[in-house]
Design a protein around this motif. Structure first.
Motif, short mmCIF file in Angstrom:
data_model
loop_
_atom_site.label_atom_id
_atom_site.label_comp_id
_atom_site.label_asym_id
_atom_site.label_seq_id
_atom_site.Cartn_x
_atom_site.Cartn_y
_atom_site.Cartn_z
N THR A 1 0.84 -1.19 0.00
CA THR A 1 0.00 0.00 0.00
C THR A 1 0.87 1.24 0.00
OG1 THR A 1 -0.14 0.20 2.42
CG2 THR A 1 -1.80 -1.19 1.33
N VAL A 2 0.32 2.29 -0.56
CA VAL A 2 1.00 3.59 -0.54
C VAL A 2 -0.08 4.67 -0.54
CG1 VAL A 2 1.27 3.68 -3.06
CG2 VAL A 2 2.78 5.03 -1.61
N VAL A 3 0.10 5.67 0.33
CA VAL A 3 -0.73 6.88 0.29
C VAL A 3 0.16 8.01 -0.19
CG1 VAL A 3 -2.44 6.19 2.01
CG2 VAL A 3 -0.37 7.35 2.75
N PHE A 4 -0.41 8.91 -0.96
CA PHE A 4 0.43 9.93 -1.58
C PHE A 4 -0.36 11.17 -1.96
CE2 PHE A 4 -1.20 7.22 -4.88
CZ PHE A 4 -1.49 8.06 -5.94
N SER B 1 -3.44 0.19 -3.49
CA SER B 1 -3.31 -1.06 -2.75
C SER B 1 -3.28 -2.20 -3.75
CB SER B 1 -4.50 -1.23 -1.80
OG SER B 1 -4.45 -2.47 -1.14
N MET B 2 -2.42 -3.18 -3.49
CA MET B 2 -2.35 -4.36 -4.34
C MET B 2 -1.81 -5.51 -3.51
SD MET B 2 0.81 -3.09 -6.76
CE MET B 2 0.31 -1.37 -6.73
N GLU B 3 -2.10 -6.72 -3.95
CA GLU B 3 -1.63 -7.89 -3.23
C GLU B 3 -0.75 -8.76 -4.12
OE1 GLU B 3 -4.97 -9.94 -1.51
OE2 GLU B 3 -5.50 -8.21 -0.27
N PHE B 4 0.12 -9.50 -3.44
CA PHE B 4 1.03 -10.43 -4.10
C PHE B 4 0.99 -11.75 -3.34
CE2 PHE B 4 2.46 -6.15 -4.80
CZ PHE B 4 2.65 -6.12 -6.18
N ALA B 5 1.07 -12.84 -4.06
CA ALA B 5 0.97 -14.16 -3.45
C ALA B 5 2.08 -14.42 -2.44
CB ALA B 5 0.97 -15.24 -4.53
N ASP B 6 3.28 -13.91 -2.73
CA ASP B 6 4.43 -14.17 -1.86
C ASP B 6 5.55 -13.19 -2.20
OD1 ASP B 6 5.51 -15.15 -4.29
OD2 ASP B 6 5.08 -17.23 -3.74
N GLN B 7 6.67 -13.33 -1.53
CA GLN B 7 7.79 -12.42 -1.75
C GLN B 7 8.31 -12.47 -3.18
OE1 GLN B 7 8.99 -10.16 0.70
NE2 GLN B 7 9.90 -9.28 -1.14
N ALA B 8 8.34 -13.66 -3.78
CA ALA B 8 8.82 -13.78 -5.16
C ALA B 8 7.92 -13.00 -6.11
CB ALA B 8 8.89 -15.25 -5.56
N ALA B 9 6.61 -13.05 -5.89
CA ALA B 9 5.68 -12.30 -6.74
C ALA B 9 5.87 -10.79 -6.56
CB ALA B 9 4.24 -12.70 -6.41
N TYR B 10 6.11 -10.37 -5.32
CA TYR B 10 6.36 -8.95 -5.03
C TYR B 10 7.66 -8.49 -5.67
CZ TYR B 10 6.66 -4.69 -2.14
OH TYR B 10 6.76 -3.39 -1.69
N GLN C 1 3.73 7.78 1.74
CA GLN C 1 4.07 6.81 2.78
C GLN C 1 3.72 5.43 2.24
OE1 GLN C 1 5.38 7.04 6.15
NE2 GLN C 1 5.52 4.88 5.68
N GLU C 2 4.70 4.56 2.23
CA GLU C 2 4.52 3.20 1.72
C GLU C 2 4.51 2.23 2.90
OE1 GLU C 2 7.29 0.20 -0.84
OE2 GLU C 2 7.01 2.22 -1.65
N ILE C 3 3.55 1.30 2.88
CA ILE C 3 3.46 0.28 3.92
C ILE C 3 3.14 -1.05 3.26
CG2 ILE C 3 2.31 -0.48 6.03
CD1 ILE C 3 1.54 2.45 6.53
#
Length: 96
Positions: free
Chosen positions: A5-8, A55-64, A89-91
């Motif tokens: 996620t990131v707000v900007f 906002s977006m999702e990734f299956a795992d660290q490799a996908a990210y 701000q990125e979280i």
């Protein structure tokens, strides 16, 4: 799963053609193969000065990592984000 996620806030005036163009360009990031549940959001809390969120999702660290290293993402960050975003701000989250 990782939720990125990131707000900007943009440097552009609210409602301007430049603002619309930036947001439209950012929507293209949803086309990167490992991106899931991509959302563009308007931030509405009076407790926060930022105007938008992604906002977006990734299956795992490799996908990210695939997303972070993807040429489309790198180009967007270099040629749009760094030039047009005033503050952010990125979280990144993982479920407990």
């Amino acid at each position: 799963m990782i939720r990125h996620t990131v707000v900007f806030t943009l440097k552009h005036e609210a409602g301007s053609p430049e603002e619309r163009d930036f947001l439209e360009s950012a929507r293209q990031l949803a086309g990167i193969a490992t991106v899931e549940k991509f959302e563009q959001l308007r931030q509405v809390s009076p407790k926060c000065d930022h105007a938008f969120g992604f906002s977006m999702e990734f299956a795992d660290q490799a996908a990210y990592d695939f997303y972070n290293d993807h040429p489309m993402h790198r180009d967007f960050v270099e040629n749009r984000w760094m030039r047009e975003v005033a503050d952010f701000q990125e979280i990144d989250y993982q479920p407990l």
